[in-house]
Design a protein around this motif. Structure first.
Motif, PDB file in Angstrom:
ATOM      1  N   TYR A  40      15.581  18.563  -7.070  1.00  0.00           N
ATOM      2  CA  TYR A  40      16.762  18.711  -7.821  1.00  0.00           C
ATOM      3  C   TYR A  40      16.999  20.181  -8.323  1.00  0.00           C
ATOM      4  O   TYR A  40      18.180  20.862  -8.246  1.00  0.00           O
ATOM      5  CB  TYR A  40      16.743  18.008  -9.137  1.00  0.00           C
ATOM      6  N   ILE A 100      17.154   7.608 -13.179  1.00  0.00           N
ATOM      7  CA  ILE A 100      18.230   7.167 -12.092  1.00  0.00           C
ATOM      8  C   ILE A 100      18.137   5.675 -11.915  1.00  0.00           C
ATOM      9  O   ILE A 100      19.111   5.054 -11.808  1.00  0.00           O
ATOM     10  CB  ILE A 100      17.665   7.990 -10.956  1.00  0.00           C
ATOM     11  N   SER A 109      24.199  12.599  -6.819  1.00  0.00           N
ATOM     12  CA  SER A 109      24.126  11.798  -5.545  1.00  0.00           C
ATOM     13  C   SER A 109      23.114  10.855  -5.667  1.00  0.00           C
ATOM     14  O   SER A 109      23.388   9.722  -4.666  1.00  0.00           O
ATOM     15  CB  SER A 109      23.760  13.016  -4.472  1.00  0.00           C
ATOM     16  N   ARG A 110      22.121  11.123  -5.911  1.00  0.00           N
ATOM     17  CA  ARG A 110      20.880  10.113  -6.081  1.00  0.00           C
ATOM     18  C   ARG A 110      21.238   8.868  -6.622  1.00  0.00           C
ATOM     19  O   ARG A 110      20.920   7.710  -6.260  1.00  0.00           O
ATOM     20  CB  ARG A 110      19.578  10.886  -6.625  1.00  0.00           C
ATOM     21  N   ASP A 139      23.676   7.332  -4.264  1.00  0.00           N
ATOM     22  CA  ASP A 139      23.044   6.868  -3.031  1.00  0.00           C
ATOM     23  C   ASP A 139      22.400   5.393  -3.527  1.00  0.00           C
ATOM     24  O   ASP A 139      22.482   4.518  -2.598  1.00  0.00           O
ATOM     25  CB  ASP A 139      22.248   7.811  -2.556  1.00  0.00           C
ATOM     26  N   GLN A 140      21.709   5.624  -4.303  1.00  0.00           N
ATOM     27  CA  GLN A 140      20.693   4.298  -4.676  1.00  0.00           C
ATOM     28  C   GLN A 140      21.629   2.951  -4.967  1.00  0.00           C
ATOM     29  O   GLN A 140      21.335   1.949  -4.809  1.00  0.00           O
ATOM     30  CB  GLN A 140      19.657   4.566  -5.877  1.00  0.00           C
ATOM     31  N   LEU A 154      15.436  11.810  -1.046  1.00  0.00           N
ATOM     32  CA  LEU A 154      15.155  12.558  -2.263  1.00  0.00           C
ATOM     33  C   LEU A 154      15.272  13.991  -2.207  1.00  0.00           C
ATOM     34  O   LEU A 154      14.475  14.526  -1.445  1.00  0.00           O
ATOM     35  CB  LEU A 154      14.011  11.959  -3.167  1.00  0.00           C
ATOM     36  N   THR A 155      15.916  14.753  -2.943  1.00  0.00           N
ATOM     37  CA  THR A 155      16.004  16.019  -2.671  1.00  0.00           C
ATOM     38  C   THR A 155      15.351  16.934  -3.897  1.00  0.00           C
ATOM     39  O   THR A 155      15.397  16.268  -4.961  1.00  0.00           O
ATOM     40  CB  THR A 155      17.340  16.433  -2.580  1.00  0.00           C
ATOM     41  N   GLU A 181      13.370  10.178 -11.587  1.00  0.00           N
ATOM     42  CA  GLU A 181      13.731   8.694 -10.621  1.00  0.00           C
ATOM     43  C   GLU A 181      13.589   7.696 -11.673  1.00  0.00           C
ATOM     44  O   GLU A 181      14.525   6.689 -11.476  1.00  0.00           O
ATOM     45  CB  GLU A 181      12.667   8.635  -9.777  1.00  0.00           C
TER      46      GLU A 181
END
Length: 245
Positions: free
Chosen positions: A6, A124, A162-163, A166-167, A3-4, A121
């Motif tokens: 944001y 997402i 990207s999250r 990725d997930q 996790l970055t 999150e």
């Protein structure tokens, strides 16, 4: 893929997106293959605002038979891969997002960054669940829930994109239809492109921001592997043909 933060994610200047790159051309051709005629035409209209009409015309006239062969293979991989198992928590997940009744994204108490991160999150996770569900649940959600659409659109950055990707890819079952590491990787490439195409449903920017994000995501996560395999055709297990460049 951690996790970055944001707010610190580097955004992509749309004028810097290389629309002649193989990644972008594949994404555009795949969108044409998968979206309805009206949705794809809307995509083209927004695309025209990101480049002059002559270059758009050249891109449409190219035909790109090699690209189309790659796109057909990508669609075949997605359609023939083992479907994701339905999870009983999906309905509950739809209600976990804290959105304001007046149509805005949930606000966070002052100086509580962890709350904001938690809300992102949750969003997402909801988007990933919608992408994994049967049918076009994300499109339905966008059409029927204006609050969801506004919130997702406002938060959509490359970090957020990207999250989601990725997930989604991390949850592809290890025992999918792949019987080799190369096939497993090609499945992830195909689904990364499928996810990008579906996420255009929440792209309300006058130009195709999501396709720009998808182009960067492919270049960062898959292009080196594709090149190491000898190109798109070999990476996707296509018969020998002139390589896509």
């Amino acid at each position: 893929m951690n996790l970055t933060n944001y707010s610190s994610m580097e955004e992509i200047p749309l004028e810097d997106v290389d629309r002649t790159s193989t990644e972008y051309r594949v994404l555009m051709a795949y969108a044409q293959r998968r979206l309805s005629a009206s949705k794809y035409w809307h995509l083209l209209e927004r695309e025209a605002k990101g480049q002059d009409g002559s270059s758009l015309g050249r891109e449409k006239r190219q035909g790109d038979s090699d690209i189309n062969v790659v796109v057909d293979r990508l669609a075949e991989i997605v359609d023939n891969s083992t479907p994701f198992p339905q999870r009983t928590g999906f309905k509950a997940l739809e209600h976990t997002l804290s959105l304001e009744a007046d149509g805005g994204c949930a606000t966070k108490p002052e100086n509580e960054d962890d709350v904001e991160k938690d809300e992102k999150e949750k969003l997402i996770k909801e988007i990933v669940a919608l992408l994994r569900a049967s049918g076009d649940k994300l499109q339905e959600k966008v059409q029927n829930d204006r609050t969801f659409f506004q919130c997702a659109s406002e938060l959509m950055s490359y970090g957020f994109f990207s999250r989601v990707a990725d997930q989604f890819l991390e949850e592809i079952p290890a025992d999918s239809t792949a019987d080799s590491e190369v096939q497993a990787q090609s499945i992830k490439v195909a689904f990364a492109i499928e996810v990008t195409t579906r996420l255009t449903a929440i792209d309300n920017h006058p130009m195709n921001t999501i396709l720009g994000f998808g182009t960067k995501y492919l270049k960062e996560n898959f292009s080196p592997w594709i090149h190491s395999q000898g190109g798109w055709g070999k990476a996707l297990g296509l018969p020998d043909q002139e390589e896509v460049e």
